[in-house]
Design an enzyme around this catalytic site. Structure first.
Site, PDB file in Angstrom:
ATOM      1  N   GLU A  67      40.098  53.136  10.168  1.00 52.54           N
ATOM      2  CA  GLU A  67      40.202  54.548   9.945  1.00 52.54           C
ATOM      3  C   GLU A  67      40.001  54.754   8.455  1.00 52.54           C
ATOM      4  O   GLU A  67      39.636  55.826   8.157  1.00 52.54           O
ATOM      5  CB  GLU A  67      41.522  54.918  10.542  1.00 52.54           C
ATOM      6  CG  GLU A  67      41.750  56.503  10.068  1.00 52.54           C
ATOM      7  CD  GLU A  67      42.973  57.139  10.709  1.00 52.54           C
ATOM      8  OE1 GLU A  67      44.064  56.388  11.405  1.00 52.54           O
ATOM      9  OE2 GLU A  67      43.022  58.353  10.726  1.00 52.54           O
ATOM     10  N   ASP A  83      43.318  50.805  13.536  1.00 49.67           N
ATOM     11  CA  ASP A  83      44.036  51.850  13.040  1.00 49.67           C
ATOM     12  C   ASP A  83      45.430  51.415  12.215  1.00 49.67           C
ATOM     13  O   ASP A  83      46.221  50.807  12.973  1.00 49.67           O
ATOM     14  CB  ASP A  83      44.464  53.065  14.172  1.00 49.67           C
ATOM     15  CG  ASP A  83      44.744  54.240  13.268  1.00 49.67           C
ATOM     16  OD1 ASP A  83      45.522  54.242  12.258  1.00 49.67           O
ATOM     17  OD2 ASP A  83      44.747  55.235  13.979  1.00 49.67           O
ATOM     18  N   ASP A  86      48.564  54.339  13.434  1.00 48.73           N
ATOM     19  CA  ASP A  86      48.353  55.580  14.365  1.00 48.73           C
ATOM     20  C   ASP A  86      49.678  56.177  14.430  1.00 48.73           C
ATOM     21  O   ASP A  86      50.742  55.726  14.869  1.00 48.73           O
ATOM     22  CB  ASP A  86      47.856  55.314  15.721  1.00 48.73           C
ATOM     23  CG  ASP A  86      47.226  56.208  16.375  1.00 48.73           C
ATOM     24  OD1 ASP A  86      46.675  57.057  15.889  1.00 48.73           O
ATOM     25  OD2 ASP A  86      47.788  56.617  17.586  1.00 48.73           O
ATOM     26  N   THR A  88      50.630  58.647  11.804  1.00 53.48           N
ATOM     27  CA  THR A  88      50.939  58.557  10.378  1.00 53.48           C
ATOM     28  C   THR A  88      52.164  59.576   9.984  1.00 53.48           C
ATOM     29  O   THR A  88      52.891  59.288   9.232  1.00 53.48           O
ATOM     30  CB  THR A  88      49.690  58.717   9.356  1.00 53.48           C
ATOM     31  OG1 THR A  88      48.772  57.839   9.736  1.00 53.48           O
ATOM     32  CG2 THR A  88      50.101  58.728   7.871  1.00 53.48           C
ATOM     33  N   ASP A 210      41.696  55.292  16.931  1.00 51.93           N
ATOM     34  CA  ASP A 210      42.848  55.866  17.730  1.00 51.93           C
ATOM     35  C   ASP A 210      43.093  55.111  19.314  1.00 51.93           C
ATOM     36  O   ASP A 210      44.147  55.013  19.734  1.00 51.93           O
ATOM     37  CB  ASP A 210      42.909  57.382  17.977  1.00 51.93           C
ATOM     38  CG  ASP A 210      42.863  58.095  16.871  1.00 51.93           C
ATOM     39  OD1 ASP A 210      43.437  57.848  15.819  1.00 51.93           O
ATOM     40  OD2 ASP A 210      42.128  59.303  16.795  1.00 51.93           O
TER      41      ASP A 210
HETATM   42  C1  IPD Z   1      46.553  60.871  15.107  1.00 44.99           C
HETATM   43  C2  IPD Z   1      47.547  60.467  16.255  1.00 44.99           C
HETATM   44  C3  IPD Z   1      47.768  61.933  16.843  1.00 44.99           C
HETATM   45  C4  IPD Z   1      46.596  62.380  17.491  1.00 44.99           C
HETATM   46  C5  IPD Z   1      45.366  62.849  16.342  1.00 44.99           C
HETATM   47  C6  IPD Z   1      45.293  61.407  15.583  1.00 44.99           C
HETATM   48  P1  IPD Z   1      46.686  59.260  12.969  1.00 44.99           P
HETATM   49  O1  IPD Z   1      46.002  59.480  14.514  1.00 44.99           O
HETATM   50  O2  IPD Z   1      46.865  59.700  17.141  1.00 44.99           O
HETATM   51  O3  IPD Z   1      48.661  61.570  17.955  1.00 44.99           O
HETATM   52  O4  IPD Z   1      46.770  63.615  18.191  1.00 44.99           O
HETATM   53  O5  IPD Z   1      44.389  63.190  17.070  1.00 44.99           O
HETATM   54  O6  IPD Z   1      44.372  61.797  14.690  1.00 44.99           O
HETATM   55  O7  IPD Z   1      46.038  60.365  12.014  1.00 44.99           O
HETATM   56  O8  IPD Z   1      48.104  59.285  12.892  1.00 44.99           O
HETATM   57  O9  IPD Z   1      46.014  57.799  12.697  1.00 44.99           O
END
Ligand code: IPD
Length: 262
Positions: A67, A83, A86, A88, A210
């Site tokens: 990512e 990731d 996931d 964050t 993700d």
């Molecule tokens: C996010 C998380 C979140 C989802 C977002 C993602 P990240 O990933 O998985 O639940 O709703 O679409 O981008 O940014 O925390 O790696």
């Protein structure tokens, strides 16, 4: 395949331990990415660097998609999809639902997946055709749940325009289901589905890092994963649920959002 899985699990556990140890002091070192709500901590970067180094040391020719650092090319037909954190935003706020997610893809097909949720002490694993596991326990998603009684997880993107559409869709889904959960990590949501803690999941706009590992875990637990109108999961929609509920959810979502940005 077992070798891929055990290597992925070792690395995900090591990254998780590092994150748990350093989170109290370092998680507040934050920058923004694609929008002011899209954050990256110094530990996202450190976790991905650790994972890249471990993969490179063990399997120097493999490709890597992370990512934070993007694609690293290679000659191999094996690609690691990672990731490093996931969820964050959960990590930043000290909420437990964040995960290190590592998938191994061979010739374009994910064959092994690990989702380590360190703050819960849970490590989910799956190997293609060999089932999904939480520790020593085999995972099975809930079956036979009608949409009206389904607990549905979802998530939201980081762009205001996409969130507006997601808000409109949620407003239409909520009256038709038992309830909605927004856990904050797609990987944890899909593992929760595999473990029967939610019945279904949908989201618009997730990325391979993700869902690559957790998608295999959910499918190996008996769920169906796909996009709208028979398409694979892509930049538009991801839907996941046991067969039957998947189709009900699909038919609810399909007319609500004709994939405006597909
Ligand atoms: C996010 C998380 C979140 C989802 C977002 C993602 P990240 O990933 O998985 O639940 O709703 O679409 O981008 O940014 O925390 O790696």
């Amino acid at each position: 395949m077992t070798d891929y899985l055990s290597l992925a699990e070792d690395i995900a556990r090591e990254a998780g331990e590092m994150l748990l140890a350093k989170r109290p002091t370092m998680s507040r070192q934050v920058e923004t990415k694609s929008s002011p709500t899209d954050v990256v901590t110094a530990l996202d970067t450190a976790s991905e660097q650790l994972i890249r180094e471990r993969v490179r040391a063990a399997r120097p020719g493999d490709r890597f998609l992370g990512e934070e650092g993007g694609e690293a090319p290679g000659e191999s037909e094996v690609r690691w999809i990672v990731d490093p954190i996931d969820g964050t935003v959960n990590f930043l706020y000290g909420l437990p639902d964040w995960a290190v997610s590592i998938a191994v893809e061979v010739k374009g097909e994910v064959v092994a997946g690990v989702v380590n949720v360190p703050a819960r002490g849970e490590v989910y694993t799956a190997a293609l055709g060999r089932g999904a596991w939480l520790g020593g326990g085999r995972l099975r998603c809930n079956t036979g749940v009608p949409l009206a009684q389904a607990l549905v997880a979802t998530g939201f993107g980081y762009f205001a325009g996409r969130r507006e559409v997601q808000g409109e869709v949620v407003a239409k889904v909520l009256p038709r289901v038992r309830d909605i959960r927004r856990g904050g990590s797609c990987a944890v949501d899909l593992c929760s589905l595999a473990a029967g803690r939610v019945d279904a999941y949908y989201e618009r706009g997730i990325n391979p890092w993700d869902y690559a590992a957790a998608g295999l875990i959910a499918v190996e637990a008996g769920a169906r994963l796909g996009g709208l109108h028979g398409r694979p999961v892509g930049p538009s929609y991801a839907l996941c649920a046991a067969p039957g509920l998947f189709e009900e959810l699909h038919d609810l979502l399909a007319p609500l959002d004709p994939e405006r940005d597909a």
